[in-house]
Design an enzyme around this catalytic site. Structure first.
Site, PDB file in Angstrom:
ATOM      1  N   LYS A 211      52.260  -7.415  27.624  1.00 56.39           N
ATOM      2  CA  LYS A 211      50.542  -6.903  27.574  1.00 56.39           C
ATOM      3  C   LYS A 211      49.732  -8.181  27.649  1.00 56.39           C
ATOM      4  O   LYS A 211      48.584  -8.139  28.317  1.00 56.39           O
ATOM      5  CB  LYS A 211      51.012  -5.890  26.422  1.00 56.39           C
ATOM      6  CG  LYS A 211      49.497  -5.603  26.359  1.00 56.39           C
ATOM      7  CD  LYS A 211      48.887  -4.427  27.653  1.00 56.39           C
ATOM      8  CE  LYS A 211      47.838  -3.991  27.646  1.00 56.39           C
ATOM      9  NZ  LYS A 211      46.976  -2.719  27.068  1.00 56.39           N
ATOM     10  N   CYS A 265      40.136  -3.998  25.582  1.00 52.49           N
ATOM     11  CA  CYS A 265      40.683  -4.423  26.250  1.00 52.49           C
ATOM     12  C   CYS A 265      41.508  -5.836  26.089  1.00 52.49           C
ATOM     13  O   CYS A 265      41.537  -7.185  25.634  1.00 52.49           O
ATOM     14  CB  CYS A 265      41.802  -3.840  26.939  1.00 52.49           C
ATOM     15  SG  CYS A 265      41.637  -2.387  27.124  1.00 52.49           S
TER      16      CYS A 265
HETATM   17  N1  SAJ Z   1      35.481  -6.703  36.241  1.00 55.65           N
HETATM   18  C1  SAJ Z   1      34.969  -8.174  36.295  1.00 55.65           C
HETATM   19  N2  SAJ Z   1      34.896  -8.542  37.571  1.00 55.65           N
HETATM   20  C2  SAJ Z   1      36.453  -8.049  38.202  1.00 55.65           C
HETATM   21  C3  SAJ Z   1      37.186  -7.113  37.800  1.00 55.65           C
HETATM   22  C4  SAJ Z   1      37.232  -6.358  36.087  1.00 55.65           C
HETATM   23  O1  SAJ Z   1      33.651  -8.808  35.580  1.00 55.65           O
HETATM   24  O2  SAJ Z   1      36.611  -7.960  38.896  1.00 55.65           O
HETATM   25  C5  SAJ Z   1      35.292  -6.410  34.018  1.00 55.65           C
HETATM   26  C6  SAJ Z   1      34.952  -5.065  34.403  1.00 55.65           C
HETATM   27  O3  SAJ Z   1      33.526  -4.609  34.908  1.00 55.65           O
HETATM   28  C7  SAJ Z   1      34.911  -4.987  32.682  1.00 55.65           C
HETATM   29  C8  SAJ Z   1      36.245  -5.412  32.604  1.00 55.65           C
HETATM   30  O4  SAJ Z   1      36.162  -6.572  33.188  1.00 55.65           O
HETATM   31  O5  SAJ Z   1      33.784  -4.743  32.221  1.00 55.65           O
HETATM   32  C9  SAJ Z   1      37.087  -5.095  32.530  1.00 55.65           C
HETATM   33  O6  SAJ Z   1      37.445  -4.173  33.342  1.00 55.65           O
HETATM   34  P1  SAJ Z   1      38.923  -3.592  34.358  1.00 55.65           P
HETATM   35  O7  SAJ Z   1      38.736  -2.383  35.265  1.00 55.65           O
HETATM   36  O8  SAJ Z   1      39.393  -4.839  34.479  1.00 55.65           O
HETATM   37  O9  SAJ Z   1      39.766  -2.894  32.861  1.00 55.65           O
HETATM   38  P2  SAJ Z   1      39.979  -2.127  31.555  1.00 55.65           P
HETATM   39  O10 SAJ Z   1      40.103  -3.345  30.159  1.00 55.65           O
HETATM   40  O11 SAJ Z   1      39.665  -0.910  31.794  1.00 55.65           O
HETATM   41  O12 SAJ Z   1      41.687  -2.268  31.385  1.00 55.65           O
HETATM   42  C10 SAJ Z   1      42.678  -2.796  31.696  1.00 55.65           C
HETATM   43  C11 SAJ Z   1      43.456  -3.075  32.622  1.00 55.65           C
HETATM   44  N3  SAJ Z   1      44.314  -4.175  32.139  1.00 55.65           N
HETATM   45  C12 SAJ Z   1      44.592  -4.721  33.447  1.00 55.65           C
HETATM   46  O13 SAJ Z   1      44.207  -4.450  34.134  1.00 55.65           O
HETATM   47  C13 SAJ Z   1      45.697  -5.961  33.409  1.00 55.65           C
HETATM   48  C14 SAJ Z   1      44.507  -1.462  31.910  1.00 55.65           C
HETATM   49  O14 SAJ Z   1      45.390  -2.022  33.646  1.00 55.65           O
HETATM   50  C15 SAJ Z   1      45.035  -1.360  30.445  1.00 55.65           C
HETATM   51  O15 SAJ Z   1      45.983  -1.070  30.600  1.00 55.65           O
HETATM   52  C16 SAJ Z   1      44.172  -1.378  29.745  1.00 55.65           C
HETATM   53  O16 SAJ Z   1      42.974  -2.302  30.208  1.00 55.65           O
HETATM   54  C17 SAJ Z   1      44.773  -1.873  27.970  1.00 55.65           C
HETATM   55  O17 SAJ Z   1      44.476  -0.969  27.539  1.00 55.65           O
HETATM   56  O18 SAJ Z   1      44.582  -2.712  27.790  1.00 55.65           O
END
Ligand code: SAJ
Length: 416
Positions: A211, A265
């Site tokens: 994870k 996360c």
């Molecule tokens: N972000 C970027 N650029 C990108 C993608 C995301 O800057 O290309 C930023 C987003 O704006 C945000 C952050 O990253 O600020 C995180 O957003 P996210 O949508 O990537 O992820 P989370 O935090 O909402 O959810 C993640 C997920 N993990 C993965 O995709 C590997 C989810 O599956 C997990 O269950 C969750 O963390 C968790 O609970 O750990």
């Protein structure tokens, strides 16, 4: 069969509701009386599409009830927070409290599953904390597959995306790590009830690291994109175009730069790896620093815009578009957009307008006589500097002519 879910937050409540919708009797446990009262009245205290209906049905049909103190059950699922403490160290106090709280009601044959994202070794600690309270029953030992203990203990990390939790709870593959093989097999039988995908069995340490690795993988890849945005800015290249072109290569898939990485996360979990293996996780640590430094880059760009305008800040109006940590949600936790807005508030602009379609009140930490919530159209019209921080859907449909003559800082590439 009775399943008890300990912790009724962003993961625990949807999990409890999905189990209950499969006609499993669920006892939800939470330390917050207000949360319990809300759920028992068939309502919810968090925002997640579809969850309100599921909880209301489950409560009405009698499959879900919430209580403050653990009661006897066959299976206990722990979904409590595992935040970062001081010095980026994991805080396992909620897991320890959960262990101590369920220990008195444990009975031979029970299964305990840890769902909270946890540093490697936490499931073993959980087992030890329960054992400390109950010397009358036996607990499994890591790696000892021949010993059949009275209680089974496993780790099955949640991996659902906020906003799509109900779908992903059912559709995502699950990783199930047992303290022993038998523990993992028992946990799999529970997930079979509601998961329509594969459950892959391993040991608890591997499941814990798996994870953390998933979220670190994403953090490192976002850091690469964020670093590209700094490099491109220096060299006068449009980073959005650059990434689009590079991604035409069949084996390249660069993520999108932004104002930083938010949420509870991805910005947190890599630190759990670096705390356990500080000398071996240099890349992971550097990625965290790159992402955490991105808000400062945005502030530098704002200062450059002020210079270009050539007036005092006290004579300049600025708008921040978006405050949440990602698009189309209301979640401000660890949001880089919020961090940037807070920094701007202290810069002495004549007015800071905030456009956040998903909230109705200014967050308390931002309250000031120069700050106001505004509509998108009004704010754009009135502002000298436009800072786009979150790519909420309504921001995409603007007539770009309305931006002419203004200083634009588009941290998401929405208008590029
Ligand atoms: N972000 C970027 N650029 C990108 C993608 C995301 O800057 O290309 C930023 C987003 O704006 C945000 C952050 O990253 O600020 C995180 O957003 P996210 O949508 O990537 O992820 P989370 O935090 O909402 O959810 C993640 C997920 N993990 C993965 O995709 C590997 C989810 O599956 C997990 O269950 C969750 O963390 C968790 O609970 O750990």
């Amino acid at each position: 069969m009775i399943v008890s879910v300990i912790g009724l937050g962003y993961i625990g409540l949807p999990t409890a509701a999905v189990l209950a919708s499969n006609e499993i009797k669920v006892i939800g446990v939470d330390v917050n009386q207000q949360t319990i009262d809300t759920i028992n009245s068939g309502r919810i205290h968090i925002i997640e599409p579809g969850l309100d209906v599921l909880v209301s049905e489950a409560v009405k049909k009698g499959y879900l009830k919430a209580v403050i103190k653990p009661q006897k059950a066959d299976i206990f699922m722990i979904a409590v927070p595992t935040p970062l403490g001081n010095g980026n160290k994991p805080d396992l106090s909620y897991v320890k409290s959960a262990a101590k709280a369920i220990a008195p009601v444990l009975e031979k044959g029970n299964l305990v599953i840890l769902e909270s994202t946890s540093p490697v070794g936490t499931t073993e600690k959980l087992t030890m904390w329960m054992r400390d309270e109950r010397s009358d029953i036996s607990f499994p030992e890591f790696g000892n597959n021949n010993f059949l203990a009275d209680i089974a203990v496993a780790h099955c990390p949640e991996r659902v995306l906020p906003g799509k939790v109900l779908r992903e709870l059912i559709e995502n593959n699950r990783i199930i790590g047992g303290i022993s093989d038998n523990c993992a097999r028992q946990a799999k039988d529970l997930y079979k009830i509601f998961v329509h995908a594969d459950s892959l069995l391993t040991d608890s340490r591997t499941a814990e690291l798996c994870k953390l690795v998933e979220n670190s993988f994403r953090d490192v890849n976002i850091a690469f994109a964020n670093e590209l945005s700094l490099i491109s800015d220096k060299l006068g290249v449009n980073v959005w175009n650059l990434i689009k072109l590079a991604n035409q290569h069949p084996r390249v898939n660069i993520l999108q730069p932004g104002p930083g990485v938010g949420g509870h996360c991805i910005a947190v979990d890599p630190w759990f790896i670096s705390d356990s293996a500080p000398n071996e996780s240099k890349l992971i640590q550097t990625a965290r620093l790159v992402n955490d430094n991105k808000p400062n880059f945005v502030i530098d760009k704002i200062n450059k815009s002020v210079k270009a305008i050539g007036r005092n800040r006290s004579d300049i109006k600025i708008v921040c578009l978006g405050l949440s940590f990602k698009p189309d949600i209301d979640d401000l936790r660890e949001s880089p957009a919020l961090e940037i807005a807070l920094k701007i508030r202290l810069m002495g602009f004549s007015e800071l307008m905030l456009v956040e379609p998903n909230i109705s009140n200014i967050p308390s930490e931002l309250k000031h006589e120069s700050v106001r919530l505004s509509s998108f159209e009004k704010a754009i019209k009135a502002s000298d500097i436009v800072v786009l921080l979150v790519d909420h859907t309504p921001f995409k449909s603007i007539d770009l002519n309305e931006l002419s003559g203004k200083q634009i800082i588009d941290t998401r590439g929405t208008w590029s």
